[in-house]
Design an enzyme around this catalytic site. Structure first.
Site, mmCIF file in Angstrom:
data_model
loop_
_atom_site.group_PDB
_atom_site.id
_atom_site.type_symbol
_atom_site.label_atom_id
_atom_site.label_comp_id
_atom_site.label_asym_id
_atom_site.label_seq_id
_atom_site.Cartn_x
_atom_site.Cartn_y
_atom_site.Cartn_z
ATOM 1 N N GLU A 93 34.520 53.792 42.742
ATOM 2 C CA GLU A 93 33.383 53.820 43.670
ATOM 3 C C GLU A 93 32.213 52.987 43.162
ATOM 4 O O GLU A 93 31.553 52.296 43.936
ATOM 5 C CB GLU A 93 32.930 55.271 43.846
ATOM 6 C CG GLU A 93 31.925 55.412 44.951
ATOM 7 C CD GLU A 93 31.237 56.766 44.925
ATOM 8 O OE1 GLU A 93 30.374 56.961 45.763
ATOM 9 O OE2 GLU A 93 31.573 57.595 44.066
ATOM 10 N N ASP A 94 31.956 53.043 41.841
ATOM 11 C CA ASP A 94 30.714 52.450 41.323
ATOM 12 C C ASP A 94 30.869 51.108 40.631
ATOM 13 O O ASP A 94 29.883 50.494 40.272
ATOM 14 C CB ASP A 94 30.054 53.431 40.325
ATOM 15 C CG ASP A 94 29.625 54.723 41.004
ATOM 16 O OD1 ASP A 94 29.503 54.702 42.239
ATOM 17 O OD2 ASP A 94 29.419 55.729 40.312
#
Length: 735
Positions: A93-94
């Site tokens: 996600e990051d």
């Protein structure tokens, strides 16, 4: 300056390695050959991907994945795959790393779990909230692998433990989501320690005053309690060992949240909550002697202290649906106070603390398959493709926390249902077909209606008829998620058939009036008749609620409709209201000023008054509703519709008055009402809207609705009312 930074980074490097080693120590018991290498590889990948990231507190981001992995290993007892997934749960996600990279390095299973953990981005239909969809996706992966939820719980627990640096509105949203969904989920998976901590942490942010008050009270009497527990436990310990049982006997404090629940439920002050702690007897016995040893310990305790006959709970013979096994009894202690005693073996205790992970570890020996059945139910619920995410969540949530009752079939098989389940729930539990055609039941050989509420131990036989079909009001009768979703889908199917008929009728009617049958005109018609969708329009036509003359009426006013234009979709109006509020310097809604600019009302469910901690909730028809953050509905609103919540605080305004309720309890005395009303009206010059009083054999119980300026005003009034002779308790209540 530079050297300082280098030293700082060096110290951080050491701290990261120290935490990594602690993680390896925590996972030692589950490590097999080659596992250490896998964990190291995952750690290096996470360290590299998050190297430039920091948390809100300023710490290196990598502290978070290590902590989540540590919770998964130490507090839930998960193995290597889960530790690897916990370390990598945020990288997709990051950072730039993709699921393909993870699959290549760690295999398909790990990639699948991480996919389940990665939040979804993208826009969903406007009336279902993003959080609900995230949660649903997470549950879809639960059907394949329960580790997704367990790691998610570890992630949530660490976020809750380290939430001090978050902005207040984020704290409220995350705490609401936690109390609304994650704590019940931990409960359902048998993770009692984590469930209690999540509840306490949520309360710390949602209702900080009560939390601090109870924590302070608990702390004040700590030494006194320790002494009481020591005296209570000594004789038990002695006899248990004399009888040849190996056991650990100790006292365990109850959680702040459970004490608060008890105070609310029984409407009593802190001083009257008797079970602030429980005594635990953990036996070391072999699997075959477990039951006999538990009952042996029970008879020792009840020989020493007199038990309360209504308070025996035997989850050893019939374990709970989440695998929980234990024997609970409440006995009268030496100082005349009730004490709860929990008796279980080490195996049972591990299942109670670590839930699912321990459940799998002991699976060979344990004959309980309640959890497997539950996961099967989750799969069934998710296989219903039509359910709106929010409906699904509300139905699903009901089945997380409810106590269970045991019901027998005519042939003696045992089924578990939530407390409050009806004969109709039981019918759907057996089979959808049986539920859909159910017309009544025989409970313990007596004929009862489908709405009959079942009691623990009932034997139920269902009576069906081929002419029966599910009705709309059945939704108010059932409590299980399975029954609700099946009724909804068959009603939808029925509605679809009616709508198809209506569609044909409408097409013919429009043709006769020379109106083109197209989407635009259908929407205008729906708008004119104030219907939410074209399907509702078709249904109304089919049922004869909309006739030819109504459509002619529409024709006459069509010009007006065109000039007004159709209503904007819900999310636009929400965004519109938001931007209207945020037009000023700040994104906080100040209540009590500029009332013309934005339309808000105070919610009737919790009657907020100035000084209360509040938030604004954007409704589609009533502008903004102001709720207290500890309102009974707050958790649900913030958890389901986070995007509609706006920060709000009271503006110092002119003396406005707000309605609130007080409950006054006491000993009935001549002139008591007069004294109470004197304090309210004369001393405090407060207006009363209504007063209801009930006196029963010398006990006074009154409810008063009054207008006050703010919380300080209310607190002073309560203090003075408590000074009135005969008054024993004054509490504020929600409407």
């Amino acid at each position: 300056m530079k050297t300082e930074l280098v030293i700082d980074l060096e110290a951080e490097k050491k701290e990261i390695l120290k935490r990594y080693r602690a993680l390896l120590r925590a996972s030692k018991s589950t490590l097999q050959k080659g596992d250490k290498k896998e964990i190291r590889k995952a750690f290096d990948m996470a360290l590299e991907s998050h190297k430039d990231m920091r948390r809100k507190s300023g710490e290196p981001y990598i502290y978070h994945p290590i902590a989540v992995a540590q919770i998964a290993a130490e507090e839930i007892g998960l193995g290597t795959t889960s530790i690897v997934c916990a370390l990598l749960h945020d990288v997709v996600e990051d950072t730039d790393i993709t699921l393909e990279d993870i699959e290549r390095e760690f295999g398909k299973k790990t990639a699948k779990i991480i996919d389940g953990l990665t939040k979804i981005s993208g826009v969903f239909d406007t009336n279902s909230s993003l959080q609900a969809e995230n949660f649903r996706k997470m549950l879809l992966t639960l059907a394949d692998d329960v580790r997704v939820i367990l790691i998610k719980l570890a992630d949530r627990l660490h976020n809750m433990r380290t939430m001090d640096f978050m902005p207040r509105h984020k704290q409220l949203k995350i705490a609401s989501e936690t109390i609304y969904l994650y704590a019940p989920l931990a409960h359902r998976l048998g993770l009692y320690a984590i469930k209690s901590e999540l509840e306490d942490l949520s309360m710390k942010y949602l209702d900080p005053d009560t939390y601090k008050f109870i924590a302070k009270k608990l702390n004040e009497k700590k030494a006194e309690r320790a002494l009481f527990i020591k005296k209570f436990v000594e004789p038990i310990d002695e006899i248990v060992h004399d009888q040849g049982l190996v056991a650990d006997v100790y006292g365990r404090p109850k959680s702040i949240h459970s004490i608060w629940n008890k105070m609310k439920k029984k409407n009593i002050p802190f001083e009257e909550v008797y079970d602030l702690f429980a005594i635990r007897i953990i036996l070391d016995s072999g699997y075959e002697n477990e039951k006999a040893d538990c009952w042996k310990a029970y008879s020792i305790v009840t020989d020493l202290y007199r038990p309360n006959p209504d308070r025996l709970r035997d989850w050893v013979s019939s374990p709970k649906g989440n695998g929980y096994e234990s024997l609970h009894t409440t006995v009268m202690g030496p100082r005349g106070q009730w004490v709860e005693v929990q008796i279980r073996t080490q195996r049972m205790n591990e299942i109670a603390e670590k839930g699912f992970a321990a459940h799998w570890k002991y699976k060979e020996s344990s004959n309980d398959n309640g959890l497997d059945q539950w996961i099967q139910k989750v799969r069934e619920m998710l296989s219903n493709p039509e359910a709106n995410a929010l409906d699904f969540l509300d139905d699903f949530k009901m089945n997380l926390f409810s106590d269970e009752i045991f019901i027998f079939t005519p042939k003696g098989a045992l089924l578990q249902l939530p407390l409050g389940a009806t004969a109709l729930d039981f019918a759907f539990e057996i089979h959808t077909g049986v539920g859909a055609t159910c017309i009544g039941a025989k409970v313990n050989h007596k004929l009862v209606p489908i709405s009959y509420k079942l009691q623990n131990g009932d034997q139920v036989e269902i009576i069906t008829s081929s002419k029966q079909t599910p009705k709309e009001d059945w939704l108010n009768i059932v409590v299980t998620a399975k029954a609700k979703s099946k009724i909804k889908s068959s009603l939808k199917e029925e509605k679809r058939k009616i709508a198809d008929n209506g569609k044909e009728i409408l097409e013919r009617k429009l043709k006769s009036l020379k109106i083109t049958y197209n989407t635009d005109n259908l929407q205008k018609l729906s708008y004119f008749f104030k219907l939410p969708s074209t399907q509702e329009l078709f249904v109304n036509v089919a049922l004869g609620k909309i006739e030819l003359r109504d459509i002619k009426e529409y024709l006459n006013s069509e010009k007006e409709v065109e000039s007004r234009g159709p209503e904007r979709p819900e999310n636009l109006s929400v965004d519109g209201i938001k931007s209207k509020i945020k037009g000023g310097e700040s994104d906080i809604l100040l209540i009590g000023e500029d009332m013309q600019r934005i339309d808000y009302t105070l919610a009737a469910c919790c009657n907020p008054i100035p000084g209360d901690d509040v938030f604004g909730f954007i409704t589609v028809s009533d502008g903004i509703k102001i709720h207290r953050t500890n309102c009974p509905n707050a958790a649900q609103l913030m958890a389901n519709y986070g995007y509609r919540v706006v920060k709000a605080k009271w503006n110092k305004q002119q003396e406005l008055t707000f309605l609130t309720g007080l409950r006054i309890v006491g000993i009935d005395d001549v002139g008591l009402i007069n004294n109470i009303t004197r304090v309210i009206s004369t001393d405090f010059k407060v207006n009363m809207r209504s007063i209801t009083v009930d006196t029963n054999e010398g006990i006074f119980d009154g409810s008063i609705m009054i207008f006050v300026n703010d919380t300080e005003h209310l607190e002073n009034l309560i203090k003075n009312l408590l000074k009135v002779r005969g008054v024993t308790g004054v509490t504020r209540f929600d409407a």
